[in-house]
Design a protein around this motif. Structure first.
Motif, PDB file in Angstrom:
ATOM      1  N   UNK A   1      -9.722   3.236  -8.202  1.00 25.55           N
ATOM      2  CA  UNK A   1     -11.016   3.108  -7.545  1.00 25.55           C
ATOM      3  C   UNK A   1     -10.889   3.150  -6.022  1.00 25.55           C
ATOM      4  N   UNK A   2      -9.733   3.577  -5.540  1.00 26.00           N
ATOM      5  CA  UNK A   2      -9.566   3.749  -4.095  1.00 26.00           C
ATOM      6  C   UNK A   2     -10.475   4.865  -3.598  1.00 26.00           C
ATOM      7  N   UNK A   3     -10.765   4.834  -2.315  1.00 27.24           N
ATOM      8  CA  UNK A   3     -11.608   5.868  -1.727  1.00 27.24           C
ATOM      9  C   UNK A   3     -10.822   7.179  -1.691  1.00 27.24           C
TER      10      UNK A   3
ATOM     11  N   UNK B   1      -4.363   0.675   4.219  1.00 30.09           N
ATOM     12  CA  UNK B   1      -5.089  -0.565   4.474  1.00 30.09           C
ATOM     13  C   UNK B   1      -6.596  -0.357   4.410  1.00 30.09           C
ATOM     14  N   UNK B   2      -7.059   0.851   4.704  1.00 29.54           N
ATOM     15  CA  UNK B   2      -8.494   1.126   4.676  1.00 29.54           C
ATOM     16  C   UNK B   2      -8.971   1.458   3.263  1.00 29.54           C
ATOM     17  N   UNK B   3      -8.088   1.301   2.294  1.00 28.95           N
ATOM     18  CA  UNK B   3      -8.488   1.546   0.912  1.00 28.95           C
ATOM     19  C   UNK B   3      -8.581   3.018   0.570  1.00 28.95           C
ATOM     20  N   UNK B   4      -7.999   3.874   1.400  1.00 30.77           N
ATOM     21  CA  UNK B   4      -8.079   5.316   1.139  1.00 30.77           C
ATOM     22  C   UNK B   4      -6.789   5.817   0.505  1.00 30.77           C
TER      23      UNK B   4
ATOM     24  N   UNK C   1     -10.577   8.992  -4.702  1.00 32.34           N
ATOM     25  CA  UNK C   1     -10.348   9.345  -6.112  1.00 32.34           C
ATOM     26  C   UNK C   1     -11.691   9.738  -6.730  1.00 32.34           C
TER      27      UNK C   1
END
Ligand SMILES: Cc1cc2nc3c(=O)[nH]c(=O)nc-3n(C[C@H](O)[C@H](O)[C@H](O)COP(=O)(O)OP(=O)(O)OC[C@H]3O[C@@H](n4cnc5c(N)ncnc54)[C@H](O)[C@@H]3O)c2cc1C
Ligand code: FES
Lengths: 501, 287
Positions: free
Chosen positions: A281-283, A381-384, A285
């Motif tokens: 669910x990372x940014x 770290x930014x969820x990407x 995908x």
């Protein structure tokens, strides 16, 4: 890789045709005619736009290719066709320059020849059985039945000669068709022809199902699908986009309160499966459905005009080996990716995609990583997304599907870097209709249970077909099931007393 | 085509449209939303909550803040204009029960989706404590409507320009410590507010429902773009939600996902403001 130009292919075919003119061809002569390659746009050029890649045969190539058919008495190809098109007859008509007759023969059993000629997996259907391919010991050298189907369908469409089929006098009976993919289109046409009133409900704003939101323009021009929809309109089918049956109106209400005598569910298999691994669910995908819907239906490829954005990614990884995976990978290239990597657990031989799509993807520079399985999505770290951890596999014993099971090789993990990950590992039917309709039965994977002959569901007056019954399948199977269901619906309605509209 | 029957500006950047949508008005229940498209050729599809509906008139009410291209375009429409595509009602309706005392928290534009839920909670016989929050006074919406439904209304603003100068979590915590404590909480607003509310009620073990407004493409379960992690599982907001147990939602992941297209959106937003301003200027002479 460079392709011979369409013009040189045409000239070559013309010369060969002239040499064969007025000769009675023996089977041996026919077997020596070279298989006609499909004229295609140069990979380096075509990846910069979404226009169609395969350009279609010239008449000369089509005649020559049709002459390769041996006209086998037992016609094994017909048995390989899910809707049993009389293939030798239409090929003979093309060889003899009777194109109108050829398309008429196809239309006896198929409703969407311009679509099926482009997207059917012919190499595992009609062409797999073709005697010519067998004799030449290579399925790729079978007669190109699909390309010839496309040829006559295109000739008909471009000539403007196609006429919507006539409809019988109004019966006053009403049928609700849910979903406007190939199954729904087929049922709407076949039921309307008998004079019944048909309403076609579609959840999205544009009708056509996967043909519109999934399969890209470069493989199936949307104008072809639009013509099919226009044909339905011309036949008097009422098309209602932005209508989600189950939410906008429940199926039971359509049947019990709104006066529909029967319903057909052709809702497809639109629910994407995810990998169920860490980080998915990372940014960055996406399901292939989302990626392709943004690109096709929402037209994100047109950055000047479309409002819907597409996530930028220099490196893109696609997981999967079917048509959906190939479409997503090739679309990513067209949307500006510099590198596209395709990760698949088995080998190329097990890939469910059409051979032509695999070849096109490779020509365009998609990098194949076969026998590699995804393990974990890695992010910053930014969820990407920054990459995908993969593990190498080897083939093991066959599994339930009969395909060899991929077995992971311990310690062979490595990281493939990318900003975008597209998951194309399959879809299931959307559970909405079974959830909102009392008594509508589905199996564990959400596929509606139907009678194998009539396609009737567990409910009276309700029929279903296509991907919603088969799981992710094919256009031709969806059409075939639609035909079968429409015949049963027409038979059921014929038993009812006529009613004034 | 959905004709616009009424238009109001509720606050800076917040608009209300009452539009014709008889099928949706008939079927919709509290908590559901619609997908709206201002142009079916190139337009995006955006989710908007149904703030109210009138089945006999065949209309629904949409309240939105001008944040993107579509909402800015909608803000330029007037009574008599039409919206080409509205799909709905979507999502699962709110689970309404007679809980006893319910505390409802609405922040900013989140007050709009809260409205039908409060109507339904009230109709089910709950005692209602309503907490409304806004950045500043002229961003506060629907205060009168809420006052009519609430047994107790607490209003706060971040800057103290109206009501209490506080974040909504402050009065929420106080309410939670009362004896007896509320039986149920619903919180709708910016993700960070919902997260804070869920953290506030967690120690008190008060069941807390939040309504998520993620990025959506189709709104029918087809793309998975709206997915969130709830209780460690992937769920689709458009079909499994929009309401979830606030104590189970992974808000941090959701907030990251909401920013996926930030750069593109910021560029578009700037453009939109200019266009809205232009439309306003162009209308002025005739008005
Ligand atoms: C990217 C991609 C590439 C593919 N490539 C090929 C290929 O090359 N060759 C091939 O043969 N097959 C291919 N397929 C598979 C093929 O497209 C499908 O098997 C086929 O379209 C199924 O047809 P259908 O009519 O059952 O459903 P669909 O085409 O899925 O249409 C179903 C429609 O129903 C609508 N709907 C769903 N629920 C509701 C509801 N409750 N109310 C109203 N409307 C509803 C959906 O919005 C959708 O438009 C591909 C699929 C994808 C996704
Ligand atoms: S918005 Fe596409 S699945 Fe929810």
């Amino acid at each position: 890789m460079s392709h011979p130009s369409p013009e040189s292919l045409r000239r070559e075919a013309a010369a060969q045709l002239a040499a064969l003119r007025n000769r009675t061809l023996t089977p041996k002569d026919r077997l020596t005619i070279p298989p006609q390659p499909m004229p295609s746009r140069e990979p380096t050029e075509r990846i910069h736009d979404v226009q169609e890649v395969a350009l279609g045969y010239s008449p000369e190539q089509a005649r020559l290719e049709a002459l390769r058919c041996l006209q086998c008495k037992n016609a094994p190809c017909i048995n390989g066709c899910p809707v049993r098109i009389n293939i030798p007859a239409f090929l003979k008509a093309i060889a003899e320059e009777r194109d109108a007759e050829a398309i008429a023969i196809i239309r006896q059993t198929s409703l969407l020849p311009a679509v099926c000629g482009r997207v059917c997996p012919q190499e595992i259907q009609c062409q797999e059985r073709c005697t010519v391919g067998k004799a030449l010991k290579d399925v790729r050298k079978a007669v190109s039945i699909g390309r010839l189907e496309r040829f006559v369908a295109d000739v008909e469409r471009e000539s403007g000669r196609f006429q919507p089929p006539p409809t019988k006098p109004e019966t006053g009976r009403r049928v609700a068709v849910i979903g406007s993919g190939p199954a729904g289109i087929t049922v709407a046409a076949d039921v309307r022809r008998e004079g019944h009133t048909v309403t076609l409900f579609e959840a999205l704003h544009k009708p056509g199902g996967v043909l519109v939101y999934g399969i890209p323009e470069f493989r199936l021009p949307k104008a072809i699908v639009e013509l099919e929809i226009e044909t339905l309109r011309a036949m008097g089918v009422d098309i209602r986009p932005n209508f989600l049956v189950g939410r906008t109106r429940r199926l039971e209400a359509l049947l019990h309160d709104d006066g529909y005598d029967a319903a057909f569910i052709g809702a497809g298999a639109g629910l994407p499966r995810f990998l169920d691994i860490e980080g998915e669910n990372l940014v960055g995908v996406f399901s292939a459905n989302e990626y392709l819907t943004r690109a096709n239906l929402m037209r994100a490829y047109n950055r000047e005009q479309a409002d819907t954005p597409i996530y930028p990614g220099r490196n893109v990884i696609v997981v999967g080996g079917g048509n959906v995976a190939m479409d997503a990978a090739r679309m990513a290239l067209r949307l500006g990716a510099k590198e596209v990597h395709l990760v698949y657990r088995r080998t190329e031989a097990e890939m469910p995609a059409r051979i032509e799509e695999i070849e096109h993807a490779k020509e365009e520079g998609v990098q194949f990583h076969v026998l590699h399985a995804p393990r974990r999505v890695i992010g910053n770290a930014a969820g990407r997304v920054t990459g995908l951890e993969c593990i190498r596999c080897r083939l093991g014993e066959p599994d339930d599907s009969g395909r060899p099971r991929p077995v992971e090789i311990p310690g062979s993990e490595y990281i493939l870097e990318a900003e975008t990950l597209i998951v194309a590992i399959g879809n299931e039917p959307n559970p909405l209709l079974p959830q909102t309709t009392t008594g509508l039965k589905a199996d564990r994977r959400g596929r509606l249970l139907v009678d194998p002959v009539t396609n009737q569901t567990s409910l009276p007056r309700v029929y279903a077909g296509g991907d919603v019954v088969l799981g992710s399948a094919t256009v031709i199977l969806a059409m075939g099931q639609g035909r079968q269901a429409a015949a049963a619906i027409n038979a059921f309605l014929a038993e009812l007393p006529p009613r004034k509209a | 085509m959905h004709r616009i029957l009424e238009k109001q500006q509720l606050a800076d950047e917040v608009f209300l449209l009452r539009v014709e949508a008889p099928l949706i008005a008939r079927e919709r229940k509290a908590g559901q939303f619609v997908m709206v498209q201002a142009d079916t050729r190139f337009g995006e599809r955006i989710p908007l909550t149904i703030a109210d509906a009138n089945p006999s008139e065949g209309s629904i009410t949409l309240i939105f803040q001008t944040v993107g291209k579509t909402t800015h375009h909608l803000a330029t429409l007037n009574v008599g204009d039409a919206i080409p595509a509205i799909l709905g009602p979507l999502g699962r309706p709110t689970h309404i029960e007679t809980f006893g005392t319910a505390v409802a928290v609405g922040g900013g534009i989140g007050i709009a989706p809260l409205h039908p839920i409060i109507q339904a909670l009230k109709a089910a016989g709950n005692r209602l404590i309503v907490i409304l929050g806004a950045r500043t006074r002229n961003l506060l919406i629907l205060e009168d409507q809420m006052a009519r439904l609430a047994d107790e209304l607490i209003v706060c603003t971040d800057d103290g320009s109206y009501g209490r100068k506080a974040l909504v979590t402050e009065p929420l915590r106080e309410v939670c410590t009362r004896v007896p404590a509320p039986d149920f909480c619903v919180a709708i607003g910016p993700p960070i507010m919902m997260k804070a509310c869920a953290e506030t009620t967690r120690p008190f073990r008060i069941p807390t429902v939040v309504s998520l407004n993620t990025i959506m493409v189709d709104g029918t379960g087809m793309c998975g773009g709206c997915r969130v992690t709830v209780g460690g599982k992937t769920r689709f907001v458009c079909v499994d939600g929009p309401e979830f147990d606030g104590h189970q939602v992974d808000f941090d992941n959701m907030m990251l996902r909401l920013r996926a297209y930030k750069e593109q959106e910021d560029a578009a937003h700037h453009q939109c403001h200019l266009e809205l301003e232009l439309a306003r200027l162009e209308r002025k002479p005739s008005a």
